[in-house]
Design an enzyme around this catalytic site. Structure first.
Site, PDB file in Angstrom:
ATOM      1  N   CYS A 132     120.193  96.372  -5.484  1.00  0.00           N
ATOM      2  CA  CYS A 132     118.810  96.817  -5.260  1.00  0.00           C
ATOM      3  C   CYS A 132     118.168  95.859  -4.261  1.00  0.00           C
ATOM      4  O   CYS A 132     118.876  95.218  -3.480  1.00  0.00           O
ATOM      5  CB  CYS A 132     118.031  96.929  -6.562  1.00  0.00           C
ATOM      6  SG  CYS A 132     117.797  95.377  -7.438  1.00  0.00           S
ATOM      7  N   ASN A 173     117.246  92.189  -6.943  1.00  0.00           N
ATOM      8  CA  ASN A 173     118.250  91.845  -7.967  1.00  0.00           C
ATOM      9  C   ASN A 173     117.610  91.228  -9.218  1.00  0.00           C
ATOM     10  O   ASN A 173     118.211  90.379  -9.882  1.00  0.00           O
ATOM     11  CB  ASN A 173     119.335  90.903  -7.399  1.00  0.00           C
ATOM     12  CG  ASN A 173     120.573  90.743  -8.281  1.00  0.00           C
ATOM     13  OD1 ASN A 173     121.233  89.708  -8.257  1.00  0.00           O
ATOM     14  ND2 ASN A 173     120.900  91.729  -9.093  1.00  0.00           N
ATOM     15  N   CYS A 198     115.309  93.589 -11.135  1.00  0.00           N
ATOM     16  CA  CYS A 198     114.902  94.728 -11.973  1.00  0.00           C
ATOM     17  C   CYS A 198     116.021  95.761 -12.086  1.00  0.00           C
ATOM     18  O   CYS A 198     116.749  95.794 -13.076  1.00  0.00           O
ATOM     19  CB  CYS A 198     113.640  95.397 -11.434  1.00  0.00           C
ATOM     20  SG  CYS A 198     112.182  94.319 -11.415  1.00  0.00           S
ATOM     21  N   ARG A 199     116.176  96.620 -11.067  1.00  0.00           N
ATOM     22  CA  ARG A 199     117.076  97.771 -11.200  1.00  0.00           C
ATOM     23  C   ARG A 199     118.549  97.410 -11.271  1.00  0.00           C
ATOM     24  O   ARG A 199     119.263  97.908 -12.148  1.00  0.00           O
ATOM     25  CB  ARG A 199     116.829  98.754 -10.047  1.00  0.00           C
ATOM     26  CG  ARG A 199     115.468  99.406 -10.098  1.00  0.00           C
ATOM     27  CD  ARG A 199     115.116 100.053  -8.788  1.00  0.00           C
ATOM     28  NE  ARG A 199     114.944  99.057  -7.732  1.00  0.00           N
ATOM     29  CZ  ARG A 199     114.740  99.333  -6.450  1.00  0.00           C
ATOM     30  NH1 ARG A 199     114.709 100.590  -6.054  1.00  0.00           N
ATOM     31  NH2 ARG A 199     114.569  98.371  -5.568  1.00  0.00           N
ATOM     32  N   SER A 200     119.026  96.564 -10.334  1.00  0.00           N
ATOM     33  CA  SER A 200     120.485  96.338 -10.318  1.00  0.00           C
ATOM     34  C   SER A 200     120.994  95.508 -11.499  1.00  0.00           C
ATOM     35  O   SER A 200     122.088  95.801 -11.997  1.00  0.00           O
ATOM     36  CB  SER A 200     120.967  95.790  -8.970  1.00  0.00           C
ATOM     37  OG  SER A 200     120.422  94.531  -8.692  1.00  0.00           O
ATOM     38  N   ASP A 246     111.488 101.887  -7.917  1.00  0.00           N
ATOM     39  CA  ASP A 246     111.287 100.445  -8.065  1.00  0.00           C
ATOM     40  C   ASP A 246     110.188 100.208  -9.096  1.00  0.00           C
ATOM     41  O   ASP A 246     109.039 100.599  -8.865  1.00  0.00           O
ATOM     42  CB  ASP A 246     110.888  99.890  -6.695  1.00  0.00           C
ATOM     43  CG  ASP A 246     110.752  98.386  -6.706  1.00  0.00           C
ATOM     44  OD1 ASP A 246     110.748  97.789  -7.801  1.00  0.00           O
ATOM     45  OD2 ASP A 246     110.650  97.813  -5.615  1.00  0.00           O
TER      46      ASP A 246
HETATM   47  P1  4NP Z   1     114.364  95.323  -7.771  1.00  0.00           P
HETATM   48  O1  4NP Z   1     112.758  95.206  -7.817  1.00  0.00           O
HETATM   49  O2  4NP Z   1     114.732  95.571  -6.326  1.00  0.00           O
HETATM   50  O3  4NP Z   1     114.658  96.487  -8.652  1.00  0.00           O
HETATM   51  O4  4NP Z   1     114.900  94.014  -8.285  1.00  0.00           O
HETATM   52  C1  4NP Z   1     112.037  94.349  -6.995  1.00  0.00           C
HETATM   53  C2  4NP Z   1     111.936  93.027  -7.318  1.00  0.00           C
HETATM   54  C3  4NP Z   1     111.196  92.178  -6.521  1.00  0.00           C
HETATM   55  C4  4NP Z   1     110.538  92.673  -5.414  1.00  0.00           C
HETATM   56  C5  4NP Z   1     110.639  94.017  -5.094  1.00  0.00           C
HETATM   57  C6  4NP Z   1     111.390  94.855  -5.886  1.00  0.00           C
HETATM   58  N1  4NP Z   1     109.740  91.811  -4.624  1.00  0.00           N
HETATM   59  O5  4NP Z   1     109.135  92.292  -3.659  1.00  0.00           O
HETATM   60  O6  4NP Z   1     109.681  90.608  -4.904  1.00  0.00           O
END
Ligand code: 4NP
Length: 154
Positions: A7, A10, A12-14, A123
């Protein structure tokens, strides 16, 4: 088989996808190597977001020991499937590939589960807890379908 979930951050989703696939594969007795990473480096070394840890814990899966890392080109050699959570992640990884063989390893998570073809795992970072439950539901269905496909092609 080695599977890398990808993702943006790294956190939340992945890592949730890694936890869900690990859990399902272990229940089915399928031997898989599973890891996750982000296309961005903002959160390198961080544990998953506490809302992701809490949601997964409620579903009986502990992802608290995971730590974020960024995708590297070596991952094209180290994994058989590189599974992107959304089309930005997909495009960013494909842009780093050096061959059609590498590019063809990159898949979109929700292309494993109808009726969500070509859609993104949303997201949940800027939303509330319900976003994490939606992510969990989508990942459960698509990871089951991924394993079904793996078992059929084995
Ligand atoms: P992820 O979510 O891609 O599912 O881990 C996010 C985590 C952090 C951020 C964006 C999306 N960020 O902008 O810090």
């Amino acid at each position: 088989m080695r599977v890398l979930m990808v993702c943006l951050g790294n956190i939340c989703r992945s890592p949730m996808a890694e936890g869900v696939l690990r859990h399902l594969a272990s229940n089915r007795g399928i031997d898989l190597e599973i890891d996750s990473c982000g296309t961005a480096g903002y959160h390198i070394g961080s544990p998953p977001d506490r809302r992701a840890v809490s949601n997964m814990f409620d579903h009986g899966i502990d992802i608290s020991d995971l730590r974020a890392r960024q995708f590297t080109k070596a991952d094209f050699s180290n994994f058989d499937f590189i599974v992107a959570m959304d089309t930005n992640n997909f495009d960013d990884i494909v842009a780093l590939s050096n061959s059609d063989a590498q590019a063809s390893k990159v898949k979109l998570m929700l292309n494993y589960s109808s009726p969500y073809e070509n859609q993104a795992v949303p997201d949940p970072y800027y939303g509330g807890d319900e976003g994490f439950e939606e992510v969990y539901d989508l990942l459960l269905e698509s990871c089951k379908a991924f394993l079904d496909q793996l078992e059929t092609s084995a």
